[in-house]
Design a protein around this motif. Structure first.
Motif, PDB file in Angstrom:
ATOM      1  N   HIS A   1     -81.768  31.862  33.330  1.00 29.78           N
ATOM      2  CA  HIS A   1     -83.161  32.155  32.989  1.00 29.78           C
ATOM      3  C   HIS A   1     -84.080  31.639  34.094  1.00 29.78           C
ATOM      4  CE1 HIS A   1     -82.668  33.254  28.604  1.00 29.78           C
ATOM      5  NE2 HIS A   1     -81.462  32.828  28.935  1.00 29.78           N
TER       6      HIS A   1
ATOM      7  N   ASN B   1     -87.244  37.547  32.453  1.00 31.47           N
ATOM      8  CA  ASN B   1     -87.111  36.107  32.203  1.00 31.47           C
ATOM      9  C   ASN B   1     -85.703  35.595  32.462  1.00 31.47           C
ATOM     10  OD1 ASN B   1     -85.814  37.078  29.906  1.00 31.47           O
ATOM     11  ND2 ASN B   1     -86.647  35.484  28.580  1.00 31.47           N
ATOM     12  N   HIS B   2     -84.715  36.503  32.463  1.00 31.34           N
ATOM     13  CA  HIS B   2     -83.390  36.054  32.885  1.00 31.34           C
ATOM     14  C   HIS B   2     -82.753  37.085  33.788  1.00 31.34           C
ATOM     15  CE1 HIS B   2     -81.063  38.752  30.257  1.00 31.34           C
ATOM     16  NE2 HIS B   2     -81.885  38.444  29.274  1.00 31.34           N
TER      17      HIS B   2
ATOM     18  N   GLU C   1     -76.062  33.445  31.383  1.00 31.07           N
ATOM     19  CA  GLU C   1     -77.374  33.974  31.761  1.00 31.07           C
ATOM     20  C   GLU C   1     -78.180  32.877  32.446  1.00 31.07           C
ATOM     21  OE1 GLU C   1     -79.499  35.636  28.491  1.00 31.07           O
ATOM     22  OE2 GLU C   1     -78.249  37.447  28.381  1.00 31.07           O
TER      23      GLU C   1
ATOM     24  N   LEU D   1     -81.497  27.372  32.369  1.00 32.81           N
ATOM     25  CA  LEU D   1     -82.801  27.581  33.000  1.00 32.81           C
ATOM     26  C   LEU D   1     -82.757  27.013  34.407  1.00 32.81           C
ATOM     27  CD1 LEU D   1     -85.827  28.352  32.907  1.00 32.81           C
ATOM     28  CD2 LEU D   1     -86.266  26.073  31.944  1.00 32.81           C
TER      29      LEU D   1
ATOM     30  N   ASN E   1     -83.138  29.981  41.452  1.00 36.38           N
ATOM     31  CA  ASN E   1     -82.301  30.791  40.567  1.00 36.38           C
ATOM     32  C   ASN E   1     -81.332  31.692  41.328  1.00 36.38           C
ATOM     33  OD1 ASN E   1     -84.289  32.868  41.277  1.00 36.38           O
ATOM     34  ND2 ASN E   1     -85.542  31.927  39.686  1.00 36.38           N
TER      35      ASN E   1
ATOM     36  N   ASP F   1     -76.492  29.731  28.345  1.00 34.22           N
ATOM     37  CA  ASP F   1     -77.826  30.023  28.858  1.00 34.22           C
ATOM     38  C   ASP F   1     -78.325  28.809  29.630  1.00 34.22           C
ATOM     39  OD1 ASP F   1     -78.908  32.660  27.414  1.00 34.22           O
ATOM     40  OD2 ASP F   1     -77.716  31.523  25.974  1.00 34.22           O
TER      41      ASP F   1
END
Length: 343
Positions: A172, A157-158, A170, A124, A130, A122
């Motif tokens: 996020h 959110n992801h 993923e 961010l 993104n 995961d």
């Protein structure tokens, strides 16, 4: 005592005078398998060896827990290579990925990387980077695990999970409480990034806030996993000199997630050393009851109703976002209807 409650109690960072019931070999095997399923097999073995040398752990159960520790080590070796590749790849694109949970927790907070299972990656990456991060990974061989309208990636959110180098990844966009939102509840999250030469992660306060939000979300809608509860206790005890001050800072870091943070402390309290749990209790925190429905809300007769209500709430938030954006409305509605019919 239900097996999950007993396992939860045995996962405590200290024995605190607890005397478990006598178990048969079959019951030990059941407990060991449950621990592995919840990602705490190696953690349980470590706690038993450290605090329960008087318990007659059968050889078969010991072997099962030891195999979990070995599997964790092997998986961490694979994940380390993938994480380092992702960090290097995205940094070359001018993007600084922030790694969440999993390997970041093991590196920053756990005494040994064998103590916790981890399987996916995961990260961010906040707007607007993104989509660039996704495209860079796709160019390096990543593939979406399933298809969904791209507009959903702009407010969930992801982004849609990807398969990359044998692992699920993923990206996020934020750490919103309800999987739908425009901003993270963690205030000024950029100031809570712990940068490192290998890969960056969140600092302790932001990590705890994210773990609290993540655990609360799953407790409301899907499932629980005891390794998430152990994570909470381990991160709290990363600041042993002032655990109460640490939680107060967390509440300041993410005030809109106050209920999730307090719930996380309540869950962690039975896992903490007695003196730390007493400190929280003296300052208004109430520990979760050692009952199956409190540790695993999915066992409660009311849970299907709560789950449906939360799904409806999250869906309403998603519909509002779709209407606000005014694009890909019908494909998105079909996508959510498909999810509902298959849940």
């Amino acid at each position: 005592m239900p097996p999950l409650v007993l396992l939860f109690r045995l996962c405590s960072l200290e024995r605190n005078g607890f005397n478990p019931p006598t178990l048969s070999n079959a019951e030990w095997d059941q407990l060991a398998k449950l621990a592995v399923a919840h990602g705490v097999g190696a953690w349980l073995l470590d706690r038993l060896l450290a605090d329960y040398p008087d318990l007659p752990l059968p050889d078969g159960s010991r072997s099962l827990l030891l195999a979990a520790a070995h599997a964790n080590l092997s998986q961490c070796a694979v994940m380390t290579g993938v994480v380092l590749r992702i960090a290097s790849l995205l940094r070359n694109e001018g993007i600084e990925p922030i790694f969440l949970k999993g390997l970041a927790l093991l590196r920053d907070f756990y005494p040994d990387i064998a103590l916790r299972s981890t399987s996916d990656v995961d990260i961010l990456v906040t707007d607007p980077d993104n989509f660039r991060a996704r495209d860079a990974l796709v160019a390096d061989g990543a593939a979406p695990c399933h298809q969904r309208p791209e507009v959903i990636d702009k407010f969930r959110n992801h982004m849609v999970p990807m398969r990359y180098r044998g692992l699920s990844v993923e990206i996020h966009r934020n750490l919103s409480r309800h999987d739908v939102g425009r901003v993270s509840p963690i205030i000024n999250i950029e100031s809570h990034v712990a940068k490192s030469d290998d890969f960056s992660s969140l600092d302790a306060e932001a990590s705890f806030c994210h773990l609290a939000i993540h655990a609360a979300s799953h407790r409301r809608r899907e499932m629980v996993c005891l390794k998430w509860y152990v994570d909470l206790a381990v991160v709290i005890m990363s600041r042993p000199a002032d655990p109460l001050g640490f939680i107060n800072r967390c509440l300041e870091v993410a005030p809109s997630a106050r209920s999730d943070i307090r719930e996380a402390v309540a869950i962690a309290m039975p896992l903490l050393p007695a003196n730390v749990a007493s400190l929280f209790a003296a300052n208004g925190f109430t520990p979760v009851k050692l009952a199956l429905a409190d540790i695993d809300p999915t066992s409660s007769p009311l849970w299907p109703i709560r789950k449906s209500a939360y799904k409806a709430f999250s869906l309403a938030l998603a519909v509002v976002e779709l209407i606000r954006r005014g694009q890909d409305l019908l494909p998105s509605i079909r996508y959510f209807a498909h999810l509902r019919n298959n849940s």
